[in-house]
Design a protein around this motif. Structure first.
Motif, mmCIF file in Angstrom:
data_model
loop_
_atom_site.group_PDB
_atom_site.id
_atom_site.type_symbol
_atom_site.label_atom_id
_atom_site.label_comp_id
_atom_site.label_asym_id
_atom_site.label_seq_id
_atom_site.Cartn_x
_atom_site.Cartn_y
_atom_site.Cartn_z
ATOM 1 N N LEU A 68 0.781 -1.123 0.032
ATOM 2 C CA LEU A 68 0.013 -0.184 -0.019
ATOM 3 C C LEU A 68 0.820 1.063 0.123
ATOM 4 O O LEU A 68 1.712 1.312 0.531
ATOM 5 C CB LEU A 68 -0.987 -0.054 1.087
ATOM 6 N N ILE A 69 0.508 2.272 -0.837
ATOM 7 C CA ILE A 69 1.148 3.618 -0.849
ATOM 8 C C ILE A 69 0.395 4.360 -0.408
ATOM 9 O O ILE A 69 -0.780 4.844 -1.412
ATOM 10 C CB ILE A 69 1.865 3.718 -2.208
ATOM 11 N N LEU A 70 0.384 5.370 0.586
ATOM 12 C CA LEU A 70 -0.301 6.346 0.944
ATOM 13 C C LEU A 70 0.145 7.604 0.214
ATOM 14 O O LEU A 70 1.291 7.939 0.617
ATOM 15 C CB LEU A 70 -0.513 6.486 2.535
ATOM 16 N N LEU A 71 -0.373 8.208 -0.959
ATOM 17 C CA LEU A 71 0.184 9.339 -1.571
ATOM 18 C C LEU A 71 -0.453 10.421 -1.367
ATOM 19 O O LEU A 71 -1.718 10.630 -2.009
ATOM 20 C CB LEU A 71 0.244 8.789 -3.019
ATOM 21 N N ASP A 72 0.091 11.465 -0.982
ATOM 22 C CA ASP A 72 -0.255 12.959 -1.407
ATOM 23 C C ASP A 72 -0.258 13.470 -2.844
ATOM 24 O O ASP A 72 0.531 13.166 -3.390
ATOM 25 C CB ASP A 72 0.727 13.919 -0.570
ATOM 26 N N LEU A 73 -1.408 14.197 -3.250
ATOM 27 C CA LEU A 73 -1.493 14.357 -4.470
ATOM 28 C C LEU A 73 -0.894 15.880 -4.880
ATOM 29 O O LEU A 73 -0.262 16.043 -5.897
ATOM 30 C CB LEU A 73 -3.073 14.744 -4.921
ATOM 31 N N LYS A 74 -0.779 16.974 -3.806
ATOM 32 C CA LYS A 74 -0.290 18.208 -4.017
ATOM 33 C C LYS A 74 1.079 18.179 -3.302
ATOM 34 O O LYS A 74 1.079 18.258 -2.095
ATOM 35 C CB LYS A 74 -1.613 19.032 -3.329
ATOM 36 N N MET A 75 2.054 18.051 -4.263
ATOM 37 C CA MET A 75 3.390 18.115 -3.656
ATOM 38 C C MET A 75 4.271 18.992 -4.795
ATOM 39 O O MET A 75 3.818 18.860 -5.823
ATOM 40 C CB MET A 75 4.105 16.509 -3.397
ATOM 41 N N PRO A 76 5.198 19.758 -4.257
ATOM 42 C CA PRO A 76 6.150 20.650 -5.142
ATOM 43 C C PRO A 76 6.980 19.375 -6.137
ATOM 44 O O PRO A 76 7.359 18.603 -5.663
ATOM 45 C CB PRO A 76 6.918 21.362 -4.263
#
Length: 286
Positions: A70-78
């Protein structure tokens, strides 16, 4: 716990709580506070294999190395956002399943993320009960998917092994048949020859159907008509026969003698499907 299945005499336990808690999880968020919050939440829930990164450019290499469940992935990243990360994961994935839950505070991103391949989403700010529930459910589905993959691979391996065994058995059978007889034959339910192994045409000098199959008087070829009719009657009655003796007179006046053995073949529904047997020439050598 999911019910176990069996393959090749091996029991396969699909998914249990220990499997879920030992699943490999990667947290990807450029905000250190979010990473720490999720690490603490997962640790308190009993998850044992948690990794994290605040650099989205590392995700593909980390996943290729560690194969996260499982990968918990933030969408808004620089620099590289979550959508770009998912594209990279899809290109490098060993299978088609993308084990990603996206983390987003933007409601409009949710549908786009699912269309991009994410399996679920968690809204920011985090609702801790929602986070734990979605992660647990996602991992259960992911591990079931992996178990199914492993089960299918086991089935494929079993099929390959059984196929190899059947081919080896068939080769041994043909070898023994060749040693014990001059030819081996098979007929289908309508009397047509489907398999003939060995020098049957050379030995008999004519097509085998002239003796045992559907023949006319024109292709009888010197066979003893009485013997031929008796043999054909046995086949028509679905009777086995052992060392049935028959003979033929050649055009030069010489006589050939043969013996043939056969048995009817029935499928699992007890339906007649044909005959198989062996033949040998017994003409005394001068």
């Amino acid at each position: 716990m999911v019910k176990s299945v069996h393959a090749n005499n091996k029991e396969i336990e699909m998914v249990n709580t220990t499997d879920i808690l030992n699943a490999r999880i990667l947290i990807v968020d450029d905000q250190v506070s979010n990473v720490q919050l999720l690490e603490q939440l997962l640790g308190d829930a009993g998850y044992a294999c948690i990794a994290s990164t605040i650099n989205p450019e590392e995700v593909c290499a980390l996943h290729e190395k560690n194969a996260y469940d499982l990968i918990l992935l933030d969408l808004k990243m620089p620099g590289m956002d979550g959508f770009q990360v998912m594209e990279g994961l899809k290109k490098n994935a060993a299978n088609r399943y993308l084990p990603v839950i996206v983390l987003t505070a933007e409601p409009g991103y949710k549908l786009r993320a699912l269309q991009a391949g994410a399996k679920d989403f968690i809204s920011k700010p985090f609702d801790l009960l929602e986070v734990k529930t979605r992660i647990h459910n996602m991992l259960e589905v992911r591990l079931l998917y992996k178990a199914l993959e492993n089960y299918n691979q086991l089935l494929e391996q079993t099929v390959r092994e059984r196929t190899a065994e059947l081919r080896e058995s068939e080769a041994r059978f043909r070898s023994l048949t060749e040693l014990a007889s001059d030819w081996y034959w098979e007929q289908n339910a309508t009397g047509d020859f489907t398999t003939v192994c060995g020098p049957v045409f050379e030995t008999l000098g004519i097509e085998a159907t002239a003796l045992m199959g559907k023949a006319t008087d024109d292709n009888a070829g010197g066979w003893n008509e009485t013997e031929r009719k008796i043999l054909q009657a046995k086949i028509a009655a679905r009777e086995p026969f052992l060392d049935f003796a028959f003979s033929r007179v050649n055009a030069d006046g010489s006589e050939q003698q043969f013996r043939v053995s056969g048995e009817p073949i029935f499928n699992q529904s007890c339906r007649f499907t044909g005959y198989r047997g062996i033949g040998v020439e017994t003409t005394p050598r001068k």
